[in-house]
Design an enzyme around this catalytic site. Structure first.
Site, PDB file in Angstrom:
ATOM      1  N   GLY A  70       0.745  -1.251   0.000  1.00 11.29           N
ATOM      2  CA  GLY A  70       0.000   0.000   0.000  1.00 11.29           C
ATOM      3  C   GLY A  70       0.767   1.289   0.000  1.00 11.29           C
ATOM      4  O   GLY A  70       0.145   2.363  -0.036  1.00 11.29           O
ATOM      5  N   GLU A  81       3.899  -6.904   0.731  1.00 15.07           N
ATOM      6  CA  GLU A  81       3.351  -7.115  -0.600  1.00 15.07           C
ATOM      7  C   GLU A  81       3.217  -5.812  -1.393  1.00 15.07           C
ATOM      8  O   GLU A  81       2.126  -5.363  -1.713  1.00 15.07           O
ATOM      9  CB  GLU A  81       1.990  -7.810  -0.483  1.00 15.07           C
ATOM     10  CG  GLU A  81       2.080  -9.198   0.133  1.00 15.07           C
ATOM     11  CD  GLU A  81       0.740  -9.771   0.537  1.00 15.07           C
ATOM     12  OE1 GLU A  81       0.676 -10.992   0.734  1.00 15.07           O
ATOM     13  OE2 GLU A  81      -0.238  -8.996   0.676  1.00 15.07           O
ATOM     14  N   PRO A  82       4.336  -5.175  -1.741  1.00 16.26           N
ATOM     15  CA  PRO A  82       4.264  -3.963  -2.569  1.00 16.26           C
ATOM     16  C   PRO A  82       3.947  -4.308  -4.017  1.00 16.26           C
ATOM     17  O   PRO A  82       4.423  -5.307  -4.556  1.00 16.26           O
ATOM     18  CB  PRO A  82       5.680  -3.381  -2.440  1.00 16.26           C
ATOM     19  CG  PRO A  82       6.545  -4.587  -2.211  1.00 16.26           C
ATOM     20  CD  PRO A  82       5.709  -5.547  -1.406  1.00 16.26           C
ATOM     21  N   GLY A  83       3.139  -3.489  -4.653  1.00 14.44           N
ATOM     22  CA  GLY A  83       2.829  -3.678  -6.067  1.00 14.44           C
ATOM     23  C   GLY A  83       3.006  -2.389  -6.832  1.00 14.44           C
ATOM     24  O   GLY A  83       3.924  -2.231  -7.636  1.00 14.44           O
ATOM     25  N   ARG A  84       2.122  -1.427  -6.542  1.00 20.03           N
ATOM     26  CA  ARG A  84       2.194  -0.107  -7.187  1.00 20.03           C
ATOM     27  C   ARG A  84       3.577   0.516  -7.007  1.00 20.03           C
ATOM     28  O   ARG A  84       4.121   1.123  -7.936  1.00 20.03           O
ATOM     29  CB  ARG A  84       1.123   0.795  -6.571  1.00 20.03           C
ATOM     30  CG  ARG A  84       0.998   2.158  -7.196  1.00 20.03           C
ATOM     31  CD  ARG A  84       0.255   3.137  -6.283  1.00 20.03           C
ATOM     32  NE  ARG A  84      -0.902   2.539  -5.656  1.00 20.03           N
ATOM     33  CZ  ARG A  84      -2.155   2.651  -6.083  1.00 20.03           C
ATOM     34  NH1 ARG A  84      -2.396   3.342  -7.183  1.00 20.03           N
ATOM     35  NH2 ARG A  84      -3.149   2.085  -5.437  1.00 20.03           N
ATOM     36  N   TYR A  91     -11.853   6.515  -9.317  1.00 17.21           N
ATOM     37  CA  TYR A  91     -11.356   7.164  -8.105  1.00 17.21           C
ATOM     38  C   TYR A  91     -11.040   8.649  -8.257  1.00 17.21           C
ATOM     39  O   TYR A  91     -10.551   9.257  -7.316  1.00 17.21           O
ATOM     40  CB  TYR A  91     -10.042   6.508  -7.633  1.00 17.21           C
ATOM     41  CG  TYR A  91      -9.974   5.021  -7.620  1.00 17.21           C
ATOM     42  CD1 TYR A  91     -10.948   4.240  -7.003  1.00 17.21           C
ATOM     43  CD2 TYR A  91      -8.893   4.362  -8.202  1.00 17.21           C
ATOM     44  CE1 TYR A  91     -10.846   2.862  -6.982  1.00 17.21           C
ATOM     45  CE2 TYR A  91      -8.787   2.973  -8.177  1.00 17.21           C
ATOM     46  CZ  TYR A  91      -9.770   2.236  -7.567  1.00 17.21           C
ATOM     47  OH  TYR A  91      -9.670   0.873  -7.540  1.00 17.21           O
ATOM     48  N   CYS A  96     -17.857   5.386 -25.424  1.00 17.50           N
ATOM     49  CA  CYS A  96     -19.157   6.039 -25.518  1.00 17.50           C
ATOM     50  C   CYS A  96     -19.739   6.260 -24.126  1.00 17.50           C
ATOM     51  O   CYS A  96     -20.766   5.695 -23.747  1.00 17.50           O
ATOM     52  CB  CYS A  96     -20.096   5.180 -26.375  1.00 17.50           C
ATOM     53  SG  CYS A  96     -21.593   6.043 -26.867  1.00 17.50           S
ATOM     54  N   GLU A  97     -19.038   7.064 -23.343  1.00 21.72           N
ATOM     55  CA  GLU A  97     -19.441   7.432 -21.975  1.00 21.72           C
ATOM     56  C   GLU A  97     -18.985   8.856 -21.729  1.00 21.72           C
ATOM     57  O   GLU A  97     -17.824   9.190 -21.995  1.00 21.72           O
ATOM     58  CB  GLU A  97     -18.775   6.515 -20.939  1.00 21.72           C
ATOM     59  CG  GLU A  97     -19.170   5.063 -20.991  1.00 21.72           C
ATOM     60  CD  GLU A  97     -20.548   4.804 -20.414  1.00 21.72           C
ATOM     61  OE1 GLU A  97     -21.082   5.700 -19.717  1.00 21.72           O
ATOM     62  OE2 GLU A  97     -21.094   3.716 -20.673  1.00 21.72           O
TER      63      GLU A  97
END
Length: 431
Positions: A248, A290-293, A334, A361-362
């Site tokens: 995180g 558990e680092p990811g980003r 987000y 198409c949004e």
């Protein structure tokens, strides 16, 4: 610019890891994800080094696959001494196919299927993190059928306010993840696990959220977990040997972001673990992070072709690109902030404020609003920075858009690690 691996060459073009982004866009087409291998490896080594230096290597860094999963990323992190955190049968399969040792894999997920658990037990995954009592019962049944004892960790909600977006806070009592401490649910889960003959409770896991800049929430989570481990020892006579404190740590998406250095975050957490263990005479547990980003986020960027520029007088200017929420849904989800550059004139001043709109198409298909950018026109190459995490992994085929290719840069040289999807790929499973 946000990271030192981004430079500008003599033509004024943006370069990543020494590779010209304008040339990459022409060669591989757009949208295009580009990753810098040197940045990924440097981040792996920072985490690995601090574990060795601050905790005598009594633990393991496990790359969080959900940030970006493909065969090549597992090959890279494994070669740097890391394990892997997976959250689905698909991530598990990919990691195994890439050669990640099963014993170095931690299998998460709050709603794992029977088939996924069966797959994990068959492949002898080192740690399975149980999220609810039904899962414990399923795991014991599967392990008994295969004549095995399965190593289990329990996901605990430590009740920590992570000071991040509500959608990415996972450690509070009102969360779909794990067992709550406040209600006694967590202690009941420990007792339940002990009643199963084919399960071995290795330790506890917690994860308080993502994109967190402060160290204090991580350190407090560590203290809460050690206190609970001590309670288990006093109440049940069980001394748990492992503690997984999740991931995180935040990264720098825009200039105003001020994340702590990776090493400082892990060092502060380890200090909290040491102090808490000393206070209750608890043996130091084997630690997992558990680092990811924070391993892949800053290593990547996304290249787009500008399709058109629309100016609505006294309202806003839209820069429309050939991708959008189908390759980066994070602004829609987000309101995540990014920085962008015109890769053709990266050293020119940002003299416009624009909204970058996608092709889906949004009306909410935006990469960002009120973004400073150089004046651009149709045909220019646009670079959105720090997209190495949660972009490819969250990409979709909405509006039947093929997912982009991914190119990895090493020493200035590109290689394709994920092919661009074709229209044929979109219909290959249709009947």
């Amino acid at each position: 610019m946000l990271t030192p691996n981004l430079t500008v060459n003599a033509q004024g073009h943006l370069c990543i890891g020494g590779a010209d982004c304008v040339s990459l866009a022409k060669e591989y087409q757009t949208p295009l994800y580009v990753m810098d291998e040197a940045v990924i490896r440097e981040s792996c080594r920072k985490f690995h080094t601090v574990m060795q230096a601050s905790y005598q290597g009594n633990g393991m860094i496990c790359y969080a696959s959900k940030a970006f999963s493909c065969k090549e990323i597992y090959r890279i992190v494994h070669s740097e001494g890391l394990g892997a955190d997976v959250v689905s049968g698909g991530e598990l399969y990919t990691a195994l196919q890439a050669g990640m040792p099963a014993e170095k894999i931690v299998f998460h997920g709050n709603s794992k299927s029977y088939a996924e658990l069966e797959f994990a037990v068959t492949e002898n995954v080192g740690r399975i993190v149980a999220d609810h009592l039904t899962e414990l019962a399923m795991l014991n049944e599967i392990a008994a059928q295969q004549g095995k004892t399965v190593g289990v960790m329990l996901r605990i909600k430590p009740g920590i306010d992570a000071h991040t977006h509500d959608f990415v806070q996972t450690g509070k009592i009102d969360s779909k993840f794990g067992f709550a401490l406040e209600t006694g649910e967590a202690l009941a889960a420990v007792k339940a696990c002990g009643s199963y003959s084919n399960l071995k409770l290795l330790g506890l896991h917690c994860h308080i959220g993502s994109q967190i800049f402060e160290t204090a929430p991580f350190a407090e989570a560590a203290r809460v977990m050690i206190r609970f481990m001590q309670q288990i020892r006093e109440t049940l006579g069980i001394t748990l040997a492992e503690l997984n404190l999740g991931g995180g740590p935040g990264i720098k998406y825009v200039e105003s972001d001020d994340p702590r250095p990776f090493g400082d975050v892990v060092s502060d957490i380890i200090s909290a673990v040491r102090e808490s263990c000393a206070a209750c005479d608890y043996p130091l547990p084997y630690l997992l992070f558990e680092p990811g980003r924070s391993i892949v986020g800053a290593a990547g960027l996304t290249l787009y072709r500008v399709a058109a520029v629309k100016t609505i007088p006294n309202v806003r200017t839209y820069v429309l690109v050939d991708g959008g929420m189908c390759d980066n849904p994070r602004y829609a989800l987000y309101q995540s902030q990014y920085e962008a550059l015109c890769a053709d004139r990266a050293d020119a001043p940002k003299d416009a404020v624009v909204t970058i709109g996608g092709k889906c198409c949004e009306s909410g298909d935006l990469i960002g609003e009120h973004m400073p950018l150089q004046t651009v026109s149709a045909g220019d190459t646009l670079a959105v920075l720090a997209t190495g995490a949660y972009n490819y992994s969250m990409a979709s085929n909405y509006n039947r858009n093929p997912r982009p290719a991914v190119v990895m840069i090493r020493d200035g040289q590109p290689r394709e690690i994920i092919h661009r999807e074709s229209y044929a790929d979109l219909v290959k499973n249709d009947l």
